[in-house]
Design a protein around this motif. Sequence first.
Motif, mmCIF file in Angstrom:
data_model
loop_
_atom_site.group_PDB
_atom_site.id
_atom_site.type_symbol
_atom_site.label_atom_id
_atom_site.label_comp_id
_atom_site.label_asym_id
_atom_site.label_seq_id
_atom_site.Cartn_x
_atom_site.Cartn_y
_atom_site.Cartn_z
ATOM 1 N N TYR A 1 15.261 11.931 11.273
ATOM 2 C CA TYR A 1 13.759 11.613 11.800
ATOM 3 C C TYR A 1 13.936 11.961 13.168
ATOM 4 C CZ TYR A 1 9.593 9.479 13.006
ATOM 5 O OH TYR A 1 8.370 9.286 13.541
ATOM 6 N N ARG A 2 15.082 11.138 13.931
ATOM 7 C CA ARG A 2 14.890 11.277 15.439
ATOM 8 C C ARG A 2 15.244 12.582 15.884
ATOM 9 N NH1 ARG A 2 13.200 8.069 19.497
ATOM 10 N NH2 ARG A 2 14.596 8.002 21.357
ATOM 11 N N GLN B 1 12.266 14.853 16.089
ATOM 12 C CA GLN B 1 11.391 14.570 17.292
ATOM 13 C C GLN B 1 12.003 14.768 18.269
ATOM 14 O OE1 GLN B 1 11.546 9.975 16.909
ATOM 15 N NE2 GLN B 1 9.196 10.230 16.381
#
Length: 446
Positions: free
Chosen positions: A430-431, A434
């Motif tokens: 998820y990081r 981003q």
Amino acid sequence: MLALAWPMILTNLAQVAMTATDVAIIGRLGPNALAAGALGSNLYFAALIFGLGLAYGTAPMMAAELGRKKHSVRDVRRTVRQGLWLSVLISIPLWILLWNGEAILLAMGQKPDLAAQAGIYLRCLQWAILPFYGYIVLRSFISALERPGWALAVMVLAVILNAVGNWALVFGHAGFPELGIAGSGIATSFASFFMFFGLAAVTVIEPKFRRYQLFGRFWRADWPRLWALLKLGAPISGILAFEVTIFNAAAFLMGLIDSIQLAAHAVALQIASITFMVPLGIGQAVTVRVGLAYGARDSEGVSRSGWTAYCIGVSFMALMALMMVVLPKPLISAFIDVSDPANAPVIAYAVTFLMFAAMFQVVDGAQAVAAGMLRGLQDTKIPMLYAAIGYWGIGLPLGALLAFHFGMEGIGIWLGLFIGLAVVALLLLYRWLQRDALRLIQKPVV
């Protein structure tokens, strides 16, 4: 990616071979020596891991600088020098800690005779810390220049030297004194010095490296660069510490159940540790590739490098998971005699645990590569927080709850490890998704 990664993978496997050599030779001294060696090694690696991330932090910093300016010399040299400075600064308190290893082990409730032998071993082994950190810094330098083969060559020679040194000093062969367990510590320390000075010689002799003059005016401080490296590397050390210590804690919990499950756990974990060296090497390679693209502000290059490594790492670990499911006994036979009826209980548990090891192969590989991808973006603080949450906030407490409260014993511990690794892998992914926003708010430290 593969051209950069495969020497790093083999280098990691060679490091595992060095540890295995020490264990195999100390084991021939008897069970007490082996137990003392295991105690000493665990304490040594627990200390070593806290400075390792600081050395690893040099790789993304140098890669970003070379991505920004392909023929940069001064800033790359500054990072190497301050990486070596930081290695010295962190080694001093670790030396003091390990010099008192016997007292620490006694305070932990270990048997006095084992603690005494482990203390002797540690006082000889502790000197390996500084040259090993120095080797990691220099390996990061040549990897940032995409020439990791030299580090592999030096490591292979060090493995051979360590094996010969153990044989000569532990048993007193070839005219050397018989030093027992202390001889193994001396041999490993000597091999670590060889690793550092061997790679240092390469950087001085090899034309592509020589122009950087890494050791010229080494005494000159660069406090801003040292501080930037500390801020980048300290969270990497945190990630490594959270991951390594959860497996140490799992072994301790397994020992509270019974010795059979502990032995089976050790076999299954050893197999998983060997396969992990591949995504670990890919993660080290992608740090360089992403860092180069990040420094050049090449958005497409960052994405391409990251996803290429991710697909390679996850695919390989999926293949390893399949092997563990299909061929558990042949894999276990490398560590224990499967034909001996006395080993049947251990083998049965090892087969079961290997099924859970297969489950977390993919997520373990995914988190290792994703962490390397984010290191290339110099994003280390939030991943450290994710590691703390996943490993110690979820994985270990859940494993202990399942093992002891719900009566699942060793299976519960392995299930907890799997869930903890899966949480970390998903959070890191998820990081990474981003990353465009991250690149807007973070500038490379160069």
